[in-house]
Structures are given as C-alpha cells and as structure tokens.
Motif scaffolding. Structure first.
Motif, PDB file in Angstrom:
ATOM      1  N   LEU A 155       0.828  -1.199   0.000  1.00  0.00           N
ATOM      2  CA  LEU A 155       0.000   0.000   0.000  1.00  0.00           C
ATOM      3  C   LEU A 155       0.865   1.253   0.000  1.00  0.00           C
ATOM      4  N   ASP A 156       0.505   2.232  -0.827  1.00  0.00           N
ATOM      5  CA  ASP A 156       1.242   3.494  -0.808  1.00  0.00           C
ATOM      6  C   ASP A 156       0.617   4.441   0.220  1.00  0.00           C
ATOM      7  N   ASP A 157       1.199   5.616   0.366  1.00  0.00           N
ATOM      8  CA  ASP A 157       0.775   6.550   1.410  1.00  0.00           C
ATOM      9  C   ASP A 157      -0.677   6.983   1.274  1.00  0.00           C
ATOM     10  N   SER A 158      -1.177   7.031   0.029  1.00  0.00           N
ATOM     11  CA  SER A 158      -2.550   7.502  -0.177  1.00  0.00           C
ATOM     12  C   SER A 158      -3.589   6.526   0.378  1.00  0.00           C
ATOM     13  N   LEU A 159      -3.171   5.311   0.667  1.00  0.00           N
ATOM     14  CA  LEU A 159      -4.099   4.290   1.156  1.00  0.00           C
ATOM     15  C   LEU A 159      -3.920   4.013   2.645  1.00  0.00           C
ATOM     16  N   VAL A 160      -3.195   4.902   3.325  1.00  0.00           N
ATOM     17  CA  VAL A 160      -2.989   4.784   4.767  1.00  0.00           C
ATOM     18  C   VAL A 160      -3.796   5.880   5.468  1.00  0.00           C
ATOM     19  N   PHE A 161      -4.603   5.474   6.432  1.00  0.00           N
ATOM     20  CA  PHE A 161      -5.469   6.415   7.144  1.00  0.00           C
ATOM     21  C   PHE A 161      -5.192   6.299   8.644  1.00  0.00           C
ATOM     22  N   ARG A 162      -4.699   7.392   9.223  1.00  0.00           N
ATOM     23  CA  ARG A 162      -4.389   7.416  10.659  1.00  0.00           C
ATOM     24  C   ARG A 162      -5.625   7.884  11.429  1.00  0.00           C
ATOM     25  N   ALA A 163      -6.014   7.107  12.413  1.00  0.00           N
ATOM     26  CA  ALA A 163      -7.248   7.374  13.168  1.00  0.00           C
ATOM     27  C   ALA A 163      -6.939   8.049  14.492  1.00  0.00           C
ATOM     28  N   ASN A 164      -7.540   9.211  14.711  1.00  0.00           N
ATOM     29  CA  ASN A 164      -7.422   9.901  15.996  1.00  0.00           C
ATOM     30  C   ASN A 164      -8.525   9.412  16.927  1.00  0.00           C
ATOM     31  N   GLY A 165      -8.419   8.159  17.313  1.00  0.00           N
ATOM     32  CA  GLY A 165      -9.445   7.535  18.136  1.00  0.00           C
ATOM     33  C   GLY A 165      -9.471   6.050  17.845  1.00  0.00           C
ATOM     34  N   PRO A 166     -10.543   5.352  18.236  1.00  0.00           N
ATOM     35  CA  PRO A 166     -10.630   3.918  17.952  1.00  0.00           C
ATOM     36  C   PRO A 166     -10.527   3.654  16.452  1.00  0.00           C
ATOM     37  N   VAL A 167      -9.742   2.626  16.102  1.00  0.00           N
ATOM     38  CA  VAL A 167      -9.555   2.324  14.680  1.00  0.00           C
ATOM     39  C   VAL A 167     -10.863   1.846  14.064  1.00  0.00           C
ATOM     40  N   ASN A 168     -11.662   1.096  14.812  1.00  0.00           N
ATOM     41  CA  ASN A 168     -12.948   0.614  14.306  1.00  0.00           C
ATOM     42  C   ASN A 168     -14.070   1.330  15.060  1.00  0.00           C
TER      43      ASN A 168
END
Length: 540
Positions: free
Chosen positions: A131-144
């Motif tokens: 996966l490249d950077d555009s497909l990485v999502f950092r969550a500020n909270g619970p991942v799910n």
C-alpha cells in the motif's frame, strides 16, 4: 512467516527486538470478546476502555521474550470486488461462492492505524500489504468506530436516548378474501419504519397460505440471515405454489448470505434465478397471481428498500401494494425480462433501468424547463441517497437556468453544486441525518400543474441508471400522491433540526429555525403523524 490478517480484523501491530533481531509482531483482537469494557468506579461516573487499548498497553505481555519498541492497533480492508466471468461460468452460484471464500485474503486496499503509531511500523505494514501513502489512514481515536455503538447499550441514561418508537401496524384483515379485497379497493402506501414492515410480510405470507394464490415472484437483494420473507417463500413452495425468486448473488457484503438463501430456496423446490448477465438486479418487487371470483388477477408490492425486516426498522423506505392492472402487468413484464433475459421489453407506466429510466428522468427534467419557459408551474423535488450522474446533473443545471425551482434532498454524496450564479441559483441541496437512515427515493415534478410523484429503487448515480436493473414507479392515486408530498417532501424541506444545506462552495451548514417557528425534525413529525397527529407544515 507473516500471520494471516483477515479483512477488517482489528489487530495489534508491534515492533519487536530480541536475540539480536528486529521484527514485527501481530496479534488479532478476539471478536468473541466485548470490544468496549466498563472500568469499575467508586463514583457515579462511567469509564470505558477498548479491548484493543488494553492489548496495546499490554503488548509486552502479548510478545513475551521480546522488547516492544512500539505498538498500535490497525486493520486492513481487502478488495471485496468480485471478478466473475459470468459468460464462461458453468455454475454462477458455485463461481461466486468460490470468489467469496477467497475474499478474506484478497489484495489489501486500505490500512487504518492509530494516529500515534510509530512511522517504522506503518512503513513495514505498507510494505507487507503493498500500500502506498494515499491508502494509509491514521485514526485519531478507535480504529474501528463501529464498535463504539456498543456504548449505547452499556449506558443506562434514558435522557440521552431517543424515546422508544414502535412502528404502527396497519389495520388489515388476516382473512385472505378481505385482505385482497382491500387492495383491489385502493392502493396501499406504506412508509417504513413509521408503519410496520409486517404488512409486506403478511402480503407474502397471505399468498403462501391462500389456496387461491397460484404463483409468486420475488426479488431479493439484501434480506438478512433470518429472513421472514425467505421463510414465507419456502412455506409457499411447500404448499404447492409456483414460486420464482431472483436472488442477487453480487449484492456487496451480502454475497455469503444470499448464496445460502439461494441454496435453501432451491432445496425447497423454488425456481431460483440470478438475473441478467452483467447487471445487478436492485429493483424491489414482489408479485402474486390469484384466482379471484371474477378472474385471474395480479397483485404486487413495489418498494424503495430491501425485503429485510431488520433494516425496515432502521431505514426510511416507501412501498406500494397495488392491484392496478397497468402497474401489475408491467411488474410481470419486468420478471419476464429477468427470467427470459429479453431486453426488448417496452414499458409505459414503469421507468426501468438500464433501458428507459435515464431517458425517462431526463425527459421529465426537460419538460419542467419547457413549463418554466411557458410560465407554467415548474419544479423538481427529488430525494435520494446519492447524486453523481453527469447527464442528470447537466440537465438539472439547464433546468435551473430555465427558471425551474429545484430542491434536492440527498443524504450522501452529491456532485452537483447548488447556488452558483448563472448556473444553479435555483437549486437547493439538503442532507438530512437523523435517528433513522434516510433511504427512500422520491421524485416530484410539478409538470405545469399536473403533478407527478414517482418512487423507486434507484438513485441518480451512474451504477443505478446504467449498470443495474432498477424500477421507478408512479403514484397514481391522487390522495396518496398528496400524502407523499405533504407528509414526506414538505416535512423534509421544513426540517430545521436535522437538515444541512449545501453552500455554493460545496460545504454544508446546519439550517436554523425560523425566528417565529420551532425547529421541525422531519422524522419526529413523521413519528407523530404515524401515531395519529394531524400535522401540516404547509399551513404553518
């Protein structure tokens, strides 16, 4: 070897060091355990922690013998698209079943990971899953975030929750002759979840139990694991009825459930079909043939939502039960199209995709432009889940420039821009997010004073208009037409509690109540109307 990471499985990733080596460890958060846990407290406050959070904090216990340099919760979404060559498949059900079984190990398309995850851990996971950077999502909270819904049941604070609402039951006879006589006497319009979905189930159960019913035809897109509709169809087949069911095997996310239902239905002697090659069947239709005293007669249910008794309590949808011959004969023709794959079918009353729905909508939007130019009443009000189709958007812009007043109630994505000078100044776009998920599709055309109201299964999106079998149907009864306008569209346009309006730059702002009136909530008004209150926002 890197462990198997299933689709959307919540995991703990860790950077490890031991015995002179650096490596990555992965532990899956158990799905059988509660994901939200309450922490004991000596005061009246409620404290909760996520199971993933506990595992992350105790990563050194999960990976004993290693030094944990950093850790974070993550999950991977895998490609759920089915790649099936329908033309070459000897058995479509078996082919799709095989594809579904492989989905858990399909290519990764997204990585969600806690915002505080070490960059090295993120990089290693990207390499592992390609996966490249555009497909990485950092969550500020619970991942799910979906798991946070469990808090609703864990917190006993009635003042913070909606008051319970039970859908109103229609007062219809359980005796077949009286039940079907009521349908012949006039069309029945149902608005879920304000009115109970049990009337639709009763329609199918009545057909199963009534000896005068000879045949039943049904479409199934998303029906659920414990479908009451599916069981009623099985009961009908076991009573000797001729039952034909179209099961859409490619309904995303419901492939496995639909495969199981297709097998159960076939095992019960039902004729199961899978639709037209290359097209998803998304229309919501149920039809029966009954030997009435005077003749053989068709009865049909046409809807905007799925035959799913669970989601019918959570989603807003409309359904019409009718014996009107001009409608039911064309419903029968849709089933002929689906079973005989005859795309040359002609329809006068129904708008059917992919053959005639697009053009039918474009013609009606252009007709409003002609009315506006001639000084006659001209307006479009459309309610749907999404608006993306370029041809429809272009037609709406042209209608706005011709002077047509256009109100669009679009819950989700809308690619049209409202309120642009010289382009769309006569268009207003609203989105209503409330207690229930807005799912009904409604289309109103002023038509120079001869108003038209249409309901159906299709949004104004490319996939609905060009790549699916969809049915949009007219409301012919004048009283029901007025009811749809006054109880749904008027309530939606008057909503000042849960409605947001699009600005010309594409952002949305919350609509504020008028200074001399309360902030109406469409869904609250509809619940009160269902319980017997006489409310008319047009007179307020």
């Amino acid at each position: 070897p890197f462990p198997r990471v299933l689709n959307k499985a919540l995991c703990i990733g860790a950077l490890l060091e031991g015995q002179g080596q650096s490596m990555m460890g992965v532990a899956t958060v158990p799905r059988v355990l509660p994901r939200i846990l309450r922490i004991p407290s000596q005061d009246d406050e409620l404290h909760f922690v996520t199971l993933a959070g506990i595992m992350d904090l105790q990563a050194s216990e999960l990976f004993r013998g290693y030094q944990v340099l950093g850790s974070a919760p993550f999950r991977v979404t895998r490609n759920s698209e089915l790649y099936v060559n329908e033309e070459d498949a000897d058995n479509l059900l078996e082919e799709i079943e095989e594809q579904v079984s492989k989905q858990s190990q399909a290519d990764a398309v997204r990585l969600e990971i806690a915002a505080g995850a070490p960059d090295q851990l993120v990089s290693l996971l990207q390499q592992q899953f390609g996966l490249d950077d555009s497909l990485v999502f950092r969550a500020n909270g619970p991942v799910n975030l979906h798991r946070v819904m469990a808090l609703y049941g864990l917190i006993s604070r009635p003042a913070l929750k909606d008051a319970p609402f039970a859908p109103v039951e229609r007062d219809l006879s359980q005796e077949p002759e009286t039940f079907f006589a009521a349908i012949r006497a006039g069309d029945i319009l149902l608005h879920h979840p304000y009115e109970s979905f049990s009337t639709v189930i009763d329609f199918i159960r009545m057909a199963a139990n009534d000896p005068k019913v000879l045949a039943i035809k049904q479409t199934i897109y998303r029906t659920g694991d414990d479908s009451e509709v599916g069981q009623a169809l099985i009961d009908a087949a076991e009573r000797g009825k001729e039952v034909t069911v179209l099961v859409e095997l490619k309904a995303r996310g419901d492939e496995a459930a639909n495969i199981e239902w297709a097998k159960r239905l076939e095992d019960s002697g039902i004729h199961v079909i899978y639709g037209i090659m290359g097209l998803k069947t998304h229309c919501k239709l149920s039809m029966l043939v009954r030997r009435d005293q005077d003749s053989l007669r068709r009865y049909a249910h046409l809807g905007t939502g799925n035959y799913n008794h669970t989601t019918a309590r959570l989603y807003t949808d409309l359904g019409l039960i009718t014996a009107e011959p001009t409608i039911t004969s064309e419903v029968a023709e849709v089933f002929n199209l689906l079973t005989a794959h005859n795309r040359a079918s002609q329809f006068e009353q129904l708008l059917v995709a992919p053959s005639g729905l697009m053009q039918g909508m474009l013609d009606r939007i252009e007709r409003e432009s002609e009315h506006a130019r001639a000084g006659r009443p001209a307006a479009v009000i459309a309610k749907m889940n999404g608006l993306m189709d370029p041809a429809i958007i272009k037609a709406l812009y042209a209608a706005s420039q011709a002077g047509v007043e256009i109100d669009l109630i679009v819950r989700g994505i809308c690619c049209l821009r409202a309120g642009l000078d010289g382009i769309s100044e006569n268009i207003r776009v609203y989105s209503i997010i409330g207690r229930f998920l807005e799912h009904s599709r409604v289309f109103y055309f002023a038509n120079g004073g001869d108003e038209e109201v249409w309901l159906g299964s299709a949004d104004w999106m490319n996939r609905n208009l060009r790549a699916r079998v969809e049915v949009v149907f007219p409301i012919l009864d004048p009283d029901l037409k007025r009811r749809v306008y006054r109880e749904l569209l008027a309530f939606a346009l008057a909503d000042r509690a849960k409605s947001r309006q699009m600005c010309p730059d594409g952002t949305y702002i919350r609509r504020q109540p008028e200074c001399d009136s309360p902030g109406h909530s469409m869904q609250e008004l509809l619940m009160r109307t269902a319980l017997g209150e006489d409310i008319d926002v047009l007179e307020n």
